[in-house]
Enzyme design. Structure first.
Site, short mmCIF file in Angstrom:
data_model
loop_
_atom_site.label_atom_id
_atom_site.label_comp_id
_atom_site.label_asym_id
_atom_site.label_seq_id
_atom_site.Cartn_x
_atom_site.Cartn_y
_atom_site.Cartn_z
N ILE A 74 -33.29 18.17 34.05
CA ILE A 74 -34.47 17.48 33.51
C ILE A 74 -34.20 17.07 32.07
O ILE A 74 -33.81 17.91 31.25
CB ILE A 74 -35.71 18.39 33.59
CG1 ILE A 74 -35.95 18.80 35.05
CG2 ILE A 74 -36.94 17.71 33.00
CD1 ILE A 74 -36.14 17.65 36.02
N HIS B 297 -37.17 28.45 42.42
CA HIS B 297 -35.75 28.84 42.46
C HIS B 297 -35.58 29.88 43.56
O HIS B 297 -36.39 30.82 43.64
CB HIS B 297 -35.30 29.39 41.10
CG HIS B 297 -33.85 29.76 41.07
ND1 HIS B 297 -32.86 28.80 41.01
CD2 HIS B 297 -33.24 30.95 41.15
CE1 HIS B 297 -31.68 29.42 41.05
NE2 HIS B 297 -31.88 30.72 41.14
N ASN C 153 -40.90 24.83 38.65
CA ASN C 153 -39.73 24.77 39.52
C ASN C 153 -39.73 25.98 40.46
O ASN C 153 -40.21 27.05 40.10
CB ASN C 153 -38.44 24.80 38.68
CG ASN C 153 -37.17 24.74 39.53
OD1 ASN C 153 -37.06 23.90 40.41
ND2 ASN C 153 -36.27 25.67 39.29
N GLU D 12 -40.34 30.95 49.37
CA GLU D 12 -40.51 29.66 48.71
C GLU D 12 -41.75 28.91 49.19
O GLU D 12 -42.57 28.45 48.38
CB GLU D 12 -39.28 28.78 48.94
CG GLU D 12 -38.01 29.38 48.36
CD GLU D 12 -36.82 28.51 48.61
OE1 GLU D 12 -36.92 27.29 48.48
OE2 GLU D 12 -35.75 29.06 48.95
N LEU E 263 -32.39 18.99 42.20
CA LEU E 263 -31.13 19.44 41.57
C LEU E 263 -30.79 18.60 40.36
O LEU E 263 -29.63 18.41 40.02
CB LEU E 263 -30.00 19.39 42.61
CG LEU E 263 -30.25 20.25 43.85
CD1 LEU E 263 -29.08 20.13 44.81
CD2 LEU E 263 -30.48 21.71 43.46
N GLY F 112 -36.41 18.51 51.43
CA GLY F 112 -37.85 18.46 51.17
C GLY F 112 -38.69 19.46 51.91
O GLY F 112 -39.88 19.23 52.14
#
Ligand code: GRF
Length: 200
Positions: free
Chosen positions: A94, A110, A108, A181, A91, A12
Site C-alpha cells: 500500500i 492476515h 487487512n 478469516e 498482495l 476473492g
C-alpha cells in the site's frame, strides 16, 4: 451507511464472505462501493460482478511508472469515496500516501496470529508452510489496521485455529480461511458499521 472499497489480488474468498455478510445483514447499513484488483482476470472480479458490485482492475503493469499506478489507484479511491478500505487477499504494498490519507481507515486480513508468520515474504500459502515447518499447534488469522509497515498496524481481532496431525499447507490454509478469516473479517466490519470499533 458505511461505504467500503475492497482491494483484492486473487481468488476473492474473503471478498465473498464480506459480500454475503452485507447481503444477509450480518454486516448492517453497509455498501460495497467497489472492488479493485491489482491483477487482471482474477476470480475476485467475477465475484464482484456476480454480486452486482463494480469491479476495477488497476494493475501496475498498465502504467509507465509506479507513481502513475499509485495516482490511478488513489484517483479511483477518490471516485469511490469509501469510509473504509478492506484489503482482502490483497498482495499489494500500500503506497505511503494512501496509508496517510486513509489513516486508521484501512484494514487487512492476515492468515496467521500476528506477530507470528507475518511481515516480508509471509503471504498466502507461504504462511501455512512456515507454520507447519515450525511445528506450531495453534495458528489462525488476524484483522489489523494498516500502517506504513507491513502487517504491523494495531491488531483489531484474532481467531485461533488448531493445526492437525498430517495437515498439508493447503489443508491448513482452507481451515484457517473457513474457521477464522471468513469469520473475523465480516465480524470486524460489522462492528465498525455499528460504531463499536472507531475508525479514522
Ligand atoms: C488468503 O490466505 C488470505 O488470508 C490472504 O490471501 C489469501 C487469499 O485470499 N490475505 P482470498 O481468497 O483472495 O480472499
Amino acid at each position: 451507511m458505511l461505504k467500503i472499497a475492497v482491494l483484492v489480488s486473487g481468488g476473492g474468498t474473503n471478498l465473498e464472505a464480506v459480500l454475503k455478510a452485507v447481503e444477509s445483514g450480518d454486516i448492517p447499513d453497509t455498501e460495497v462501493v467497489g472492488v479493485i484488483s491489482n491483477n487482471e482476470g482474477v476470480y475476485a472480479l467475477e465475484r464482484a460482478k456476480n454480486h452486482g458490485v463494480s469491479g476495477f482492475c488497476i494493475s501496475p503493469k498498465s502504467f509507465e511508472s509506479r507513481d502513475d499506478f499509485h495516482k490511478a489507484l488513489l484517483g479511483k479511491l477518490d471516485e469511490l469515496a469509501p469510509d473504509l478500505i478492506v484489503l482482502a487477499g490483497c498482495l499489494l504494498k500500500i503506497p505511503e500516501e494512501m496509508v496517510k490519507k486513509y489513516s486508521r481507515r484501512i484494514i487487512n486480513i492476515h492468515p496467521a496470529l500476528i506477530p507470528a508468520f507475518s511481515g516480508k515474504g509471509f503471504y498466502g500459502l507461504k504462511v501455512h508452510e512456515a507454520a507447519l515447518e515450525r511445528g506450531v499447534k495453534i495458528t489462525g488469522a488476524t484483522v489489523h489496521f494498516v500502517d506504513e509497515i507491513l502487517d504491523n498496524g494495531e491488531i483489531i481481532a484474532q481467531k485461533a485455529v488448531e493445526v492437525k496431525e498430517g495437515d498439508t499447507p493447503e489443508v491448513l490454509q482452507k481451515r484457517v480461511m473457513e474457521e477464522a478469516e471468513w469469520v473475523i473479517l465480516p465480524e470486524v466490519i460489522a462492528e465498525i458499521a455499528k460504531g463499536n470499533i472507531k475508525i479514522g
